[in-house]
Design a protein around this motif. Structure first.
Motif, short mmCIF file in Angstrom:
data_model
loop_
_atom_site.label_atom_id
_atom_site.label_comp_id
_atom_site.label_asym_id
_atom_site.label_seq_id
_atom_site.Cartn_x
_atom_site.Cartn_y
_atom_site.Cartn_z
N THR A 1 45.20 22.58 49.26
CA THR A 1 46.63 22.78 49.01
C THR A 1 46.87 23.41 47.64
N CYS A 2 47.81 24.36 47.59
CA CYS A 2 48.22 24.99 46.33
C CYS A 2 47.01 25.57 45.60
N TRP A 3 46.19 26.35 46.31
CA TRP A 3 44.95 26.87 45.76
C TRP A 3 45.16 28.24 45.11
N TRP A 4 45.67 29.21 45.88
CA TRP A 4 45.91 30.54 45.34
C TRP A 4 47.34 30.66 44.82
N ARG A 5 47.47 31.29 43.66
CA ARG A 5 48.80 31.61 43.14
C ARG A 5 49.18 33.00 43.63
N ASP B 1 43.24 34.65 40.98
CA ASP B 1 44.34 33.90 40.37
C ASP B 1 44.50 32.55 41.05
N LEU B 2 43.66 31.62 40.65
CA LEU B 2 43.69 30.27 41.21
C LEU B 2 44.54 29.37 40.31
N TRP B 3 45.27 28.47 40.94
CA TRP B 3 46.16 27.60 40.16
C TRP B 3 45.40 26.76 39.14
N TRP B 4 44.18 26.33 39.48
CA TRP B 4 43.48 25.43 38.55
C TRP B 4 43.03 26.17 37.30
N ARG B 5 42.99 27.49 37.35
CA ARG B 5 42.61 28.27 36.17
C ARG B 5 43.80 28.57 35.26
#
Length: 438
Positions: A252-256, A277-281
């Motif tokens: 969930t909510c992986w790619w921005r 562009d990954l959210w965790w980065r």
């Protein structure tokens, strides 16, 4: 042959006019609306003149002829199928048929909430995997201005189009990345259990941000992978105001991503498209909102997954009341095909640590170590070098003031709702969030 697509970028309500774009070899056709699970149309339009239009660029608006339909003002909110019926052909329609060309999803959201909860259909994720026209964000990728691009205004997107997904041996004939695979099972189960849920496409929710504030709970299930900055901001504001977020899914909510001018755009690395562009980065990793992250879990994309068993926290929790934990642990295929986990010191799974994005008070209800069993194995995404905790599938929750944020941590949660233990835990969570009709 008839294919069509609908407007997925705006909220549609009873009484609204919405766009339906059609290409067909038939000289005349009719548009109909079927309710989810219904065998008879609730609306049938007049005969229309058909026109055959070529497939377009998979990254752009196909601009097929628009045949707008007026949604009946007395139609209840919910998920509907828009069906094109050829009047001079031999096409037979069966509502349960997966991949039927002449079908598209339509989410109708009531003017006034009929539920305390809003279910967010992951249209952006459907679009990302939709190869209509020959390309998607995963097949024959197309790049423009530093972004991987997929068109929003074309057939497919969850239903009524092709899918490039391999066969799921746990659900043969029901491809992943479709409405039928995860969302329909969850919505049908919720209806059977008496939980009223209003629905909206996530693409439309971005266009009308104030809509979410009319509800007390946001629900998502299955595979809600692609989130825009607008979606993230509205959800965080919703939680800050006391709104609950219930995730019965994974990855969930992986790619921005962003949706702009009919394009779904994601900054992926053209040389290595699993990087981007990954959210965790970013400075707002997904776990800071939903508690868990795919980078602490993994994926098993082969035909079969290694058996994976959940272990529950030894001191219990109110959300586990009445859940047969032993029976739950026997569900060795619940974890997958993609799962989210948490970071912890080896041997101390009930104490999340090691990652800066762990929300305060994260309660780990259960976890399942991702053990490989050749030839099956789990794929693990790169994460921070200092994190050494085992990869796992996690079920967890935390609270932000009065808000409950629950995360089931596995895409296949909706496919196991028939199991009494999963059924009970899901009902416990919905009841804790006070999900009901109004």
């Amino acid at each position: 042959m008839l294919a069509l697509y609908c407007d997925v970028e705006h909220v549609v309500r009873p009484g609204d006019r919405t766009s339906v774009h059609v290409s067909t070899t038939a000289s005349t056709f009719r548009l109909q609306l079927y309710p989810l699970g219904g065998s008879e149309p609730v609306w049938s339009g007049p005969a229309l003149t058909g026109k055959l239009v070529p497939a377009g660029d998979p990254t752009r608006d196909w601009q097929w002829p628009d045949h707008p339909i007026d949604i009946p003002a007395d139609l209840p909110g919910g998920v509907y199928l828009v069906v094109g019926l050829e009047l001079d052909g031999s096409t037979d329609y069966e509502p349960s048929l997966v991949g039927y060309d002449a079908t598209a999803l339509l989410a109708i959201t009531p003017e006034r909430p009929a539920s305390t909860a809003l279910y967010k259909l992951p249209m952006r994720t459907y679009l990302a995997y939709n190869p209509a026209g020959g390309a998607s964000l995963y097949v024959n990728r197309q790049w423009r201005d530093g972004a991987c691009v997929a068109g929003v205004r074309r057939p497919g997107a969850g239903i009524g189009g092709p899918t490039a997904e391999p066969v799921d041996i746990y659900a043969p004939g029901n491809p992943r990345q479709t409405f039928w695979h995860w969302d329909e099972p969850f919505l049908s189960w919720a209806s059977e259990r008496g939980y009223a849920l209003d629905v909206v496409f996530d693409t439309a929710l971005d266009d009308e941000p104030e809509l979410l504030g009319r509800y007390g709970t946001l629900v998502t299930a299955g595979h809600d992978e692609y989130w825009t900055a607008e979606c993230r901001e509205r959800t965080e504001e919703f939680v800050a105001g006391g709104g609950n977020v219930l995730v019965f899914g994974g990855n969930t909510c992986w790619w921005r991503t962003e949706v702009r001018d009919g394009e779904l755009r994601v900054a992926k690395d053209e040389a290595n498209p699993v990087v981007g562009d990954l959210w965790w980065r970013t400075d707002r990793p997904e776990a800071s909102l939903i508690g868990l992250s795919f980078r602490h879990g993994g994926a098993s994309w082969l035909a079969g997954r290694p058996p994976t068993s959940y272990e529950f926290r030894p001191d219990g929790d109110a959300l586990l009341d009445g859940v047969d934990l032993a029976a739950f642990a026997e569900l060795t295929d619940l974890a997958g095909y993609e799962v989210d986990g948490h970071a912890y010191e080896p041997g101390r799974p009930w104490q999340p640590t090691g990652a800066e994005d762990v929300p305060d008070g994260l309660v780990v209800l259960a976890y399942a170590p991702l053990a490989d069993a050749p030839p099956a194995h789990w794929y693990s995404d790169p994460r921070e070098p200092h994190l050494r905790s085992p990869r796992c599938a996690t079920i967890a929750y935390h609270r932000h003031g009065d808000a409950l944020i629950f995360n089931g941590g596995t895409t296949d949660w909706p496919r196991h709702l028939h199991h009494p233990a999963v059924d009970r835990l899901t009902r416990n969570v919905l009841d804790a969030a006070e999900v009901h009709g109004v």
